[in-house]
Design an enzyme around this catalytic site. Structure first.
Site, PDB file in Angstrom:
ATOM      1  N   GLY A 262      36.225  33.626 -41.646  1.00  0.00           N
ATOM      2  CA  GLY A 262      35.320  34.351 -42.531  1.00  0.00           C
ATOM      3  C   GLY A 262      34.244  33.457 -43.149  1.00  0.00           C
TER       4      GLY A 262
ATOM      5  N   SER B  56      39.044  31.069 -47.561  1.00  0.00           N
ATOM      6  CA  SER B  56      38.350  32.054 -46.727  1.00  0.00           C
ATOM      7  C   SER B  56      39.383  32.899 -46.004  1.00  0.00           C
ATOM      8  CB  SER B  56      37.494  31.338 -45.686  1.00  0.00           C
ATOM      9  OG  SER B  56      38.331  30.658 -44.764  1.00  0.00           O
ATOM     10  N   ASP B  57      38.991  34.087 -45.578  1.00  0.00           N
ATOM     11  CA  ASP B  57      39.798  34.761 -44.576  1.00  0.00           C
ATOM     12  C   ASP B  57      39.578  33.995 -43.271  1.00  0.00           C
ATOM     13  OD1 ASP B  57      41.415  36.434 -43.169  1.00  0.00           O
ATOM     14  OD2 ASP B  57      40.524  38.291 -43.917  1.00  0.00           O
ATOM     15  N   TRP B  58      40.467  34.243 -42.309  1.00  0.00           N
ATOM     16  CA  TRP B  58      40.451  33.449 -41.081  1.00  0.00           C
ATOM     17  C   TRP B  58      39.193  33.754 -40.261  1.00  0.00           C
ATOM     18  CZ3 TRP B  58      43.872  32.565 -44.355  1.00  0.00           C
ATOM     19  CH2 TRP B  58      44.866  31.619 -44.193  1.00  0.00           C
TER      20      TRP B  58
END
Ligand code: BGC
Length: 719
Positions: free
Chosen positions: A274, A270-272
């Site tokens: 996200g 995931s993005d941080w």
């Protein structure tokens, strides 16, 4: 006896963990997963079979801002992730976004991604990736969070500087080289942000509605190239939503396209912050959850997922699949092997790569009456004007910022190159909240000099080229338009060099004799710029994105589809992004895609279309390029395809190949650009597949999208 030593880093402390096969019950020889001679999948299967449920869960979520947990009994070290595309970011955390405060986390600061794209030189992509990979290893990293390949849809996107421009082919070719180079160093690249993170405004929530053709033809190809040609081991999901589902757990993007269609075998993180939902994260293709704003045990893929597995509401096979992908990346990057590459930092070779990317990525946009290069021997005084002449940028740009070993700013570079021969005076000219006297002093300096080098543009402050926010407009800030006009009036021999991404220039462009686009050129940028200004280096960069005359000319703004309404942005321009829009709609850009001048001239001739055997390469464009000027230089020959009778509407032209050719004065080279069937294909949403229909195509060869020098027709036959 078999013995391995691994360095595990916990917080800021490093210690050695030693284990031997003797300590693993029942193993007379080393366990299969530690046997580097075994195939990766065999090792993965073996290691997976040894993990407990809790250990498996520990491998699919973070245990600090940028790490996942070690499993000491099996010798699995803590995994270290780090940003990003322009070098190895300083260490953060462990549990906050604040720098860790180390004194050993400097790195070589490469030019920004858009500058790398402007080199149009895939070998430099490889060299930059390799150098960053070496630095990542020296800094003890395992996965590097880059490159970023989101397409430039609007000039306002705050992260355009990090990405590779507006064209899917150029972005894909440049990122693949970078990834191969980086991964050659036992590091996993992590291509980001998959997909459609084309604006920073509302990035965590905005829902993108894009038609299937534009998705397939514009927004996905660079990711596909990263995975299939670059072999990227990791992919980062994007913050935004696609068709109502967040991209970090978007079934269509991650399961259907990335994993099923493209055959991606690595991990999706995931993005941080996200990730938003346990069931979706569990089922929709996410393999590693990072940066969620919760306690690590409360991450969606931690205890909540464990509970659903234990209660039987979610199947264990789903967890095994995620763990398998994480282990595969570890084993493929030799995390468990003793001979893993050790890396190096700030070597002369790394500095040279940073310099060369800047030298080849800076674009000469205007050069009337051969104003450039300046001849230091013929000048007494040069006035360098502008805040960006002394401003450092490498540390800016948020997650892509670098704690650089050093940074040569433009003034340093100019003084170093010309200071012994010329009197260099400096005047700041403008500054945020600067008063009128700054400008007055600069104008006086301009009047007193034989030539002026103005270094302005944007910076990484919030609202310009930064993360988490877009630009408000395309204008130069701090009254620079007016200042530049006054400086040119005071001294017509004024060279303007702009740092940052594209800006409107119509207030002064016709008056300025020479203009350079310098992007963010990295820690060697000042040297590179000075070499170009004084003619040691002949510029060869070409724009990786169209520069519109004004913001309202560019498609998303012309159609009023930015930044969206009620949480949704509709990409109504469809395929017509960048030059595809300007060329199809006949709108004159300020500078076209692919444009860039040189101190020499190139002649194109003798185009021949040579038929292939029809199986792979259907045709090869063969032509000659000659350097007809007096200095050595490089030309980026671009090949565009125009379909004559398309079944579905197509853009006026599409880039399908390019080659950068270095030539001595008078030198001539035969260039070959082979094309496969896919170069003629479009995505047909009805058939859910790419279609290259038999038709007549015009093949166009030139020095930019609007400078076509050779053209010929090609008929694509039935397969
Ligand atoms: C950015 C990513 C970055 C991550 C970790 C996020 O805010 O969007 O590009 O890799 O932070 O720093």
């Amino acid at each position: 006896m078999f013995m391995k030593i691994h360095l595990l880093r916990v917080g800021a402390i490093s210690f050695a963990l030693a284990w031997s096969t003797a300590s693993i019950p029942g193993a007379e020889n080393q366990p299969v997963y530690l046997d580097a001679s075994q195939p990766v999948e065999t090792r993965v299967d073996d290691l997976l079979s040894r993990l407990t449920l809790e250990e498996k869960i520990s491998l699919i979520h973070a245990d600090s801002k940028f790490t996942t947990a070690a499993i000491q009994r099996l010798g699995i070290p803590r995994r270290w992730l780090d940003d990003g595309p322009h070098g190895v970011r300083e260490d953060i955390g462990p549990d906050t976004w604040n720098p860790a405060g180390r004194t050993d986390d400097f790195a070589t600061a490469m030019p920004a991604g858009i500058c790398l794209a402007a080199t149009w030189n895939p070998e430099l992509g490889y060299a930059e990736g390799e150098a960053i990979g070496q630095e990542a290893r020296a800094r003890g990293k395992d996965i590097m969070l880059g490159p970023g390949v989101n397409i430039l849809r609007t000039p306002l996107c705050g992260r355009n500087f990090e990405y590779l421009g507006e064209d899917p082919l150029l972005s894909g070719v440049m990122c693949s080289g970078y990834i191969r180079g980086e991964q050659s160093q036992d590091i996993s690249s992590c291509v980001k942000h998959f997909a459609l993170n084309n604006q920073e405004t509302d990035r965590g929530t905005i829902n993108v509605e894009v038609d299937e053709r534009a998705l397939r033809e514009i927004y996905l190809p660079a990711f596909k190239a990263a995975v299939q040609d670059g072999g990227a081991w990791s992919v980062m999901g994007a913050y935004n939503q696609l068709r109502g589902q967040h991209c970090c757990h978007n079934d269509y993007l991650l399961n259907k396209i990335l994993k099923d269609e493209w055959g991606f075998k690595g991990l999706v993180m995931s993005d941080w912050d996200g990730t938003h939902d346990t069931r979706q994260a569990a089922l929709n293709g996410l393999d590693l959850e990072m940066g969620t704003d919760k306690k690590y045990d409360d991450f969606y893929l931690a205890q909540p997922y464990l509970n659903l597995l234990k209660s039987g509401e979610l199947p264990p096979a789903g967890l095994d699949e995620k763990v398998r992908r994480n282990l595969r990346v570890m084993i493929a990057t030799h995390v468990l092997d003793g001979d893993r590459k050790k890396g190096s930092l700030n070597t002369a070779a790394h500095q040279a790569v940073a310099r060369q990317v800047a030298e080849e990525g800076i674009v000469l946009l205007k050069n009337e009456n051969q104003t450039l290069p300046l001849d230091a021997a013929k000048l007494k005084t040069i006035a360098v004007i502008g805040e960006n002449a002394t401003r450092l940028h490498a540390h800016g740009g948020d997650s892509s910022g670098i704690k650089a070993f050093y940074e040569i700013n433009p003034l340093d570079g100019i003084v170093k190159r010309a200071g012994g021969k010329v009197n260099v005076i400096y005047s700041e000219g403008y500054r945020k909240d600067g008063g009128a006297e700054l400008g007055e002093r600069a104008i006086a300096a301009a009047k007193s000099a034989d030539a002026v080098i103005y270094i302005g543009g944007l910076n990484h402050d919030r609202g310009f080229d930064c993360e988490g926010a877009d630009r408000r407009d395309m204008k130069l800030p701090y009254g620079q338009d007016e200042l530049i006009s006054k400086i040119i009036a005071a001294n017509p021999k004024t060279v303007v060099a702009l740092e940052g991404t594209m800006v409107e220039m119509d207030l002064w462009l016709d008056k300025v004799p020479a203009l350079l686009q310098a992007w963010y050129p990295g820690m060697e940028g000042g040297n590179a710029l000075a070499k170009i200004i004084f003619g040691d280096v002949n510029p060869s960069g070409k724009l990786p994105a169209t520069f519109p005359k004004k913001m309202s000319d560019s498609p998303a703004h012309a159609l009023g589809n930015y930044p969206g309404t009620n949480g949704m942005v509709t990409y109504a321009e469809g395929l017509l992004v960048g030059y595809r829009w300007f060329d199809t709609k006949n709108i004159e850009p300020q500078f076209p895609f692919g444009f860039g001048l040189s101190y020499t001239t190139f002649k194109y001739s003798n185009l021949k279309l040579i038929s292939g055997d029809g199986t792979n390469e259907v045709v090869t464009a063969q032509f000659e390029i000659e350097n007809t000027g007096k200095v050595a230089g490089a030309e980026v020959a671009q090949l565009y395809v125009h379909e004559k009778n398309p079944a579905l509407p197509r853009p006026e032209k599409e880039l399908k190949g390019f080659k950068k050719i270095f030539l001595q004065p008078g030198g001539k080279q035969t260039v070959l650009i082979p094309l496969t069937r896919s170069a003629f294909a479009y995505y047909d949403p009805a058939r859910k597949s790419w279609v290259a229909q038999p038709d007549s195509f015009e093949i166009q060869i030139g020095g930019s999208s609007r400078d076509i020098r050779l053209r010929d027709d090609f008929t694509l036959a039935e397969k």
